[in-house]
Design a protein around this motif. Structure first.
Motif, PDB file in Angstrom:
ATOM      1  N   GLY A 185     -21.655   5.943  15.381  1.00  7.99           N
ATOM      2  CA  GLY A 185     -21.015   5.745  16.692  1.00  7.99           C
ATOM      3  C   GLY A 185     -19.666   5.053  16.610  1.00  7.99           C
ATOM      4  N   VAL A 186     -19.138   4.836  15.391  1.00  8.15           N
ATOM      5  CA  VAL A 186     -17.827   4.187  15.278  1.00  8.15           C
ATOM      6  C   VAL A 186     -16.726   5.152  15.746  1.00  8.15           C
ATOM      7  CG1 VAL A 186     -18.491   2.651  13.390  1.00  8.15           C
ATOM      8  CG2 VAL A 186     -17.500   4.892  12.842  1.00  8.15           C
ATOM      9  N   THR A 187     -15.563   4.596  16.065  1.00 10.13           N
ATOM     10  CA  THR A 187     -14.453   5.438  16.526  1.00 10.13           C
ATOM     11  C   THR A 187     -14.032   6.385  15.410  1.00 10.13           C
ATOM     12  OG1 THR A 187     -13.761   3.620  17.924  1.00 10.13           O
ATOM     13  CG2 THR A 187     -12.127   5.360  17.546  1.00 10.13           C
ATOM     14  N   THR A 188     -13.897   5.861  14.207  1.00  8.36           N
ATOM     15  CA  THR A 188     -13.690   6.700  13.033  1.00  8.36           C
ATOM     16  C   THR A 188     -13.832   5.843  11.772  1.00  8.36           C
ATOM     17  OG1 THR A 188     -12.294   8.401  12.019  1.00  8.36           O
ATOM     18  CG2 THR A 188     -11.141   6.483  12.894  1.00  8.36           C
ATOM     19  N   SER A 189     -13.638   6.474  10.625  1.00 10.48           N
ATOM     20  CA  SER A 189     -13.662   5.774   9.335  1.00 10.48           C
ATOM     21  C   SER A 189     -12.444   6.251   8.565  1.00 10.48           C
ATOM     22  CB  SER A 189     -14.909   6.152   8.531  1.00 10.48           C
ATOM     23  OG  SER A 189     -16.080   5.997   9.292  1.00 10.48           O
ATOM     24  N   ILE A 190     -11.877   5.379   7.748  1.00 13.77           N
ATOM     25  CA  ILE A 190     -10.663   5.786   7.024  1.00 13.77           C
ATOM     26  C   ILE A 190     -10.646   5.215   5.608  1.00 13.77           C
ATOM     27  CG2 ILE A 190      -9.252   3.864   7.979  1.00 13.77           C
ATOM     28  CD1 ILE A 190      -6.916   5.942   8.177  1.00 13.77           C
ATOM     29  N   PHE A 191     -10.161   6.033   4.671  1.00 14.52           N
ATOM     30  CA  PHE A 191     -10.001   5.617   3.278  1.00 14.52           C
ATOM     31  C   PHE A 191      -8.523   5.410   2.974  1.00 14.52           C
ATOM     32  CE2 PHE A 191     -14.319   6.875   2.427  1.00 14.52           C
ATOM     33  CZ  PHE A 191     -14.663   6.209   1.266  1.00 14.52           C
ATOM     34  N   PRO A 192      -8.195   4.638   1.954  1.00 10.03           N
ATOM     35  CA  PRO A 192      -6.799   4.551   1.517  1.00 10.03           C
ATOM     36  C   PRO A 192      -6.343   5.908   0.975  1.00 10.03           C
ATOM     37  CG  PRO A 192      -8.177   2.897   0.407  1.00 10.03           C
ATOM     38  CD  PRO A 192      -9.097   3.823   1.125  1.00 10.03           C
ATOM     39  N   SER A 193      -5.038   6.058   0.824  1.00  8.94           N
ATOM     40  CA  SER A 193      -4.511   7.256   0.164  1.00  8.94           C
ATOM     41  C   SER A 193      -3.884   6.793  -1.141  1.00  8.94           C
ATOM     42  CB  SER A 193      -3.468   7.917   1.073  1.00  8.94           C
ATOM     43  OG  SER A 193      -2.745   8.878   0.351  1.00  8.94           O
ATOM     44  N   ASP A 194      -4.407   7.304  -2.261  1.00  3.46           N
ATOM     45  CA  ASP A 194      -4.018   6.800  -3.579  1.00  3.46           C
ATOM     46  C   ASP A 194      -3.779   7.955  -4.555  1.00  3.46           C
ATOM     47  OD1 ASP A 194      -6.539   7.768  -3.845  1.00  3.46           O
ATOM     48  OD2 ASP A 194      -7.511   5.862  -4.276  1.00  3.46           O
ATOM     49  N   GLU A 195      -3.824   7.655  -5.829  1.00  2.00           N
ATOM     50  CA  GLU A 195      -3.593   8.692  -6.846  1.00  2.00           C
ATOM     51  C   GLU A 195      -4.642   9.813  -6.755  1.00  2.00           C
ATOM     52  OE1 GLU A 195      -1.071   9.185  -9.019  1.00  2.00           O
ATOM     53  OE2 GLU A 195      -0.104   7.551  -7.918  1.00  2.00           O
ATOM     54  N   SER A 253       2.683  16.575   0.818  1.00  6.96           N
ATOM     55  CA  SER A 253       2.108  15.900   1.996  1.00  6.96           C
ATOM     56  C   SER A 253       1.605  14.492   1.660  1.00  6.96           C
ATOM     57  CB  SER A 253       0.917  16.694   2.536  1.00  6.96           C
ATOM     58  OG  SER A 253       1.331  17.946   2.978  1.00  6.96           O
ATOM     59  N   TRP A 254       1.614  14.141   0.380  1.00  7.64           N
ATOM     60  CA  TRP A 254       1.030  12.853  -0.011  1.00  7.64           C
ATOM     61  C   TRP A 254       1.933  11.673   0.333  1.00  7.64           C
ATOM     62  CZ3 TRP A 254       2.210   8.926  -3.678  1.00  7.64           C
ATOM     63  CH2 TRP A 254       1.186   7.978  -3.838  1.00  7.64           C
ATOM     64  N   ARG A 255       1.335  10.612   0.796  1.00  5.82           N
ATOM     65  CA  ARG A 255       2.017   9.323   0.828  1.00  5.82           C
ATOM     66  C   ARG A 255       0.971   8.254   0.570  1.00  5.82           C
ATOM     67  NH1 ARG A 255       2.354   6.750   6.854  1.00  5.82           N
ATOM     68  NH2 ARG A 255       2.056   4.837   5.686  1.00  5.82           N
ATOM     69  N   GLU A 256       1.395   7.162  -0.001  1.00  6.73           N
ATOM     70  CA  GLU A 256       0.430   6.116  -0.326  1.00  6.73           C
ATOM     71  C   GLU A 256       0.056   5.335   0.931  1.00  6.73           C
ATOM     72  OE1 GLU A 256       1.708   2.931  -2.910  1.00  6.73           O
ATOM     73  OE2 GLU A 256      -0.310   2.837  -3.768  1.00  6.73           O
ATOM     74  N   LEU A 257      -1.190   4.958   1.016  1.00  7.36           N
ATOM     75  CA  LEU A 257      -1.652   4.118   2.130  1.00  7.36           C
ATOM     76  C   LEU A 257      -2.577   3.083   1.548  1.00  7.36           C
ATOM     77  CD1 LEU A 257      -3.059   6.324   5.036  1.00  7.36           C
ATOM     78  CD2 LEU A 257      -1.042   4.870   5.154  1.00  7.36           C
ATOM     79  N   LYS A 258      -2.187   1.825   1.630  1.00  4.06           N
ATOM     80  CA  LYS A 258      -3.166   0.814   1.222  1.00  4.06           C
ATOM     81  C   LYS A 258      -3.130  -0.345   2.204  1.00  4.06           C
ATOM     82  CE  LYS A 258      -0.356  -1.221  -2.433  1.00  4.06           C
ATOM     83  NZ  LYS A 258      -0.048  -1.181  -3.813  1.00  4.06           N
TER      84      LYS A 258
END
Ligand code: MIC
Ligand code: SF4
Length: 639
Positions: free
Chosen positions: A216-226, A240-245
Motif C-alpha cells: 500500500g505504499v505510494t511507491t518504492s525506488i532504488f538508486p541508479s548505479d553501475e 538514458s542513464w544518470r546516477e542517482l544516490k
C-alpha cells in the motif's frame, strides 16, 4: 537529500516539501494498459486537451488479450486510433506486459512516471519515481497537468549481504510484506539503499518495487548505479542513464540482510499472509503459473528453463508459463530455453497478464495453485474455491516437477545462476509511434459507452447503508475483473457486478435507494480499497448512486479515485461506531459545505438514533473536486 526528495524537488509544481502536505508534481512519462485505458482515454477526450504534453506517453495492450467476442478487439482499435491521433506510443497486444516492456524500453532514472495501474511502481527498480493511480489522474497528466500526492514519509530499506542460492528477489519482496503488512502504509515511499543493492540486477530490483504495491505504499525506488547503466546498455539505451544516490537519512530505517532471506510464500488469500516455503512443504499442488509483471523477466524464465530442462512435470500438474514481453519470449526461443520448457510439459501463453488477472487458466475447484504473481485475493484466479500461493519462479518450478510445495533447496541440483545478457534482443516493431494526425478517425466499437456524469455534492445528505463490509476489502471484491473485463468500457453493464463476490444483490439495493430518493452509502473496515488502481471501483458505485464511503481506513489509490468520482471518503473517528452501524440503516449528514473544511463532520444514524463524528481530512483542491461532483466536472469536461 534522499533520492525521493531529489526527484520530487526537481518536479515540484506546487506545495511544500513537508510530510503530509499535498504536493503537485510534473509528470514526465505516462503509461496506460487496456483494462484501465479505454476509460482513461474517454476521460482524456472529454477534457478536450488536444495532444499529449508529456515527454512520453505509452498505451499498452496486455490485460484483455483473450478476445472472446469482439469487445476486446474493438477496444484495442479504439486505443490504437486514440494513440495515433493524440501523440501516444501504442504497444500492441503480444508485445508484453506494460511494466516489463516499460522497464526494458522506456524507463529513465530520475524521471517521473504515472501509470493507470497499481504496479507502475515496477519502474522504481531503475530509479524512476513511478506511481500508480486512477486513469483520470493519468488523463490529466497526459494533458500536462500536475499529479497531486501527499508528501511521503520516506523509509530507507537498507540491504546488506547477498542472496544464498535458491533465495530470490521475490522472496525478498515477500519478506518486505512480512515486515510491513498490507495495511497502514499509506503515504510512505520505500527507498532502497545499502551495499546489498549492488548485488541485484535491475529486473530483480523491479520485482521488489513491483510488489511494494501490495504493502500500500505510494511507491518504492532504488538508486541508479553501475548496475543500472549495464542494464540500459544491454537494452541499447545507455544514453538514458544518470546516477542517482541518496543520503539514506529518511524518516525511518529498516535493515535487511539478503543473505538471510529464505524461500518464502504468501499463503491464501492475501499477499501479506507470508510463511517460509519450508513451513508449508508437502502440500499437493494442482497448478503452477509462472509469469506476470512480478516475475517474467529473461532471468526469471531462464532459471525456470534450467530447472525444467530434461525433466517432466508431475503427471497431475498443469504448468502455465507467460513470458513478460516479446523480448523475453524471443530470447528464450532463440537460445533454446523455450524448447526446454515445452519439453517439460509447460503450456506457453502469450506475453500478457493472462492468468494473473483471472481471465484465463482458472484452476479446478478447490485447487492449490502456485503462482509467481503478486496478488492471491480470493477468487481472483477465476475459481473462488482455489487456494493460491505466491512464490518465486524457483519454488514454482520445483513444485511443477514434484507435484507438491517443495523448498527448491531440496531439489538436489546445482543452482541455475543466470546473468543479465550483454545485449537483449531489441525489436520495437510492435510499438507503433504516433502520427499526431488530427484527421485520424477514432474507432469506437459498440461496447464503448459514454462516461456517466457525476452530480455536485449537496449541502446536506440523506443516505442508506447499502452494504457493510469487513477489513481489507480489495478492489477485486468491489468490482471483479477476470471474465468481466470486457465491460470496462461499458459502465452501465459493468456496474451490475459491483460487490458481486460478496453480495450480488448490492446493485439492486442501490437502485431501490435511488427510487426512494436516497443516496447509497458503503461502510468499510480497515484498508478499504486495497489492490488495483481500477477507477471502476469508484466509477461504478458512483453510477449506482453511492455518494459516501465511511471506513476505518481507505487505501491511497482508491481514496483518490473516490474523490475523482465525487464520492465522499470519510473515516470513523471512533471505531466502535463501525460496530454499531448496520446494513439498511438510514443516515443523515446535515452539513456538507463549510463543515468539510474543519476536518470533522457529523453523521447521524437515523435508524439507530446515533450521532457521531467522522474525519474528512482533505486539501482545499480535493474539497472543491467533491463539491463539483468529481474531477471531470471540476475541470469543466464535456460529458
Ligand atoms: C491488477 O493487477 O489488479 C490490475 C488488473 O493490473 C489492476 C488494474 C486494473 O484493474 O485494470 C491494477 O493493478 O491496477
Ligand atoms: Fe497485469 Fe497482473 Fe501485473 Fe496487474 S499484476 S499488471 S494483471 S501482470
Amino acid at each position: 537529500m534522499s533520492i525521493t526528495e531529489d526527484v520530487l524537488k526537481n518536479h515540484l509544481v506546487s506545495g511544500e516539501l513537508m510530510l503530509g502536505s499535498e504536493v503537485g508534481i510534473k509528470i514526465d512519462q505516462t503509461l496506460t494498459q487496456d483494462a484501465t485505458g479505454t476509460t482513461c482515454y474517454l476521460e482524456f477526450e472529454s477534457l478536450g486537451l488536444g495532444g499529449v504534453k508529456t515527454e512520453l506517453s505509452v498505451s499498452y495492450v496486455d490485460h484483455n488479450t483473450i478476445q472472446v467476442g469482439p469487445e476486446n478487439a474493438d477496444d484495442h482499435k479504439y486505443l490504437q486510433t486514440m494513440a495515433s491521433k493524440y501523440g501516444i506510443y501504442y504497444s500492441r497486444a503480444g508485445n508484453g506486459i506494460c511494466h516489463q516492456v516499460h522497464l526494458e524500453r522506456f524507463a529513465i532514472p530520475g524521471k517521473t512516471l504515472l501509470g493507470s495501474d497499481s504496479h507502475t511502481s515496477t519502474c522504481g527498480g531503475i530509479g524512476m519515481l513511478a506511481i500508480g493511480t486512477g486513469g483520470l489522474d493519468v488523463a490529466v497528466a497526459m494533458g500536462g497537468g500536475p499529479f497531486y500526492l501527499s508528501y511521503p514519509k520516506i523509509v530507507n530499506v537498507i540491504l546488506s549481504g547477498k542472496f544464498e542460492n535458491w533465495a530470490s528477489p521475490k522472496d525478498a519482496a515477500l519478506k518486505i510484506l512480512e515486515i510491513f503488512g498490507t495495511k497502514g502504509n499509506v503515504g510512505t515511499i520505500l527507498e532502497y539503499g545499502g551495499e546489498g543493492v549492488k548485488t541485484l540486477d535491475v529486473p530483480s530490483r523491479a520485482t521488489m518495487t513491483n510488489m511494494g504495491a501490495e504493502t500500500g505504499v505510494t511507491t518504492s525506488i532504488f538508486p541508479s548505479d553501475e548496475v543500472t547503466k549495464k542494464f540500459l546498455r544491454a537494452q541499447g539505451r545507455e544514453e538514458s542513464w544518470r546516477e542517482l544516490k541518496g543520503e539514506e537519512d529518511g524518516d525511518e530505517r529498516v535493515e535487511i540482510d539478503l543473505g538471510r532471506i529464505e524461500p518464502m510464500a504468501a499463503c491464501p488469500h492475501s499477499p501479506g499472509n507470508v510463511k517460509t516455503v519450508e513451513e508449508i512443504e508437502g502440500i499437493k499442488v494442482d497448478q503452477v503459473c509462472i509469469g506476470s509483471c512480478t516475475n517474467s523477466s529473461y532471468a526469471d524464465l531462464m532459471k525456470v528453463a534450467r530447472i525444467l530442462k530434461g525433466r517432466s512435470i508431475d503427471p497431475e500438474m498443469s504448468l502455465v508459463i507467460a513470458p513478460g514481453s516479446r523480448q523475453v519470449l524471443q530470447m528464450l526461443a532463440e537460445n533454446g530455453a523455450l524448447a526446454d520448457l515445452i519439453g517439460a510439459g509447460a503450456k506457453i501463453q502469450e506475453p500478457a497478464c493472462g492468468f494473473c488477472i483471472g481471465n484465463s487458466q482458472s484452476p479446478k475447484e478447490d485447487a492449490v495453485s502456485l503462482r509467481t504473481n503478486n496478488r492471491n485475493f480470493e477468487g481472483r484466479s477465476g475459481t473462488k474455491s482455489a487456494k493460491v500461493y505466491l512464490v518465486s519462479p524457483e519454488t514454482a518450478a520445483a513444485a511443477a516437477i514434484t507435484g507438491e510445495i517443495t523448498d527448491p533447496r531440496n531439489l538436489e541440483m546445482e543452482y541455475p545462476n543466470v546473468e543479465i545478457p550483454p545485449r537483449f534482443y531489441v525489436d520495437d516493431s510492435m510499438i507503433i509511434p504516433p502520427s499526431r494526425d488530427p484527421e485520424t478517425e477514432i474507432f469506437r466499437g459498440k461496447n464503448i459507452k459514454n462516461l456517466p456524469k457525476g452530480e455536485s455534492l449537496p449541502s446536506a445528505m440523506v443516505g442508506n447503508v447499502a452494504i457493510k463490509v469487513g477489513d481489507e476489502i480489495t478492489t477485486d471484491h468491489i468490482i471483479p475483473a477476470g471474465q468481466l473485463l470486457r465491460y470496462r468500457s461499458n459502465v452501465g453493464k459493468y456496474s451490475k457486478y459491483v460487490f458481486a463476490p460478496i453480495d450480488e444483490t448490492f446493485p439492486e439495493r442501490c437502485m431501490e435507494n435511488r427510487k426512494r430518493g436516497m443516496n447509497s452509502v458503503i461502510i468499510g473496515g480497515q484498508s478499504y480499497g486495497q489492490g488495483s488502481s481500477r477507477e471502476h471501483a469508484a466509477l461504478c458505485p458512483m453510477y449506482l448512486g453511492v455518494k459516501c464511503v465511511i471506513a476505518k481506513s481507505i487505501e491511497r489509490i482508491h481514496r483518490t479515485n473516490l474523490i475523482n468520482f465525487g464520492i465522499l471518503p470519510l473515516l470513523f473517528e471512533n471505531w466502535t461506531d463501525y460496530d454499531r452501524m448496520e446494513q439498511g440503516d438510514d443516515i443523515e449528514i446535515p452539513g456538507l459545505g463549510e463543515e468539510l473544511r474543519g476536518g470533522r463532520i457529523l453523521v447521524r444514524d437515523l435508524t439507530k438514533n446515533l450521532d457521531f463524528e467522522v474525519k474528512c481530512e482533505m486539501s482545499e483542491r480535493q474539497r472543491n473536486i467533491l463539491l463539483a461532483g468529481g474531477l471531470l466536472l471540476y475541470l469543466g469536461a464535456t460529458i
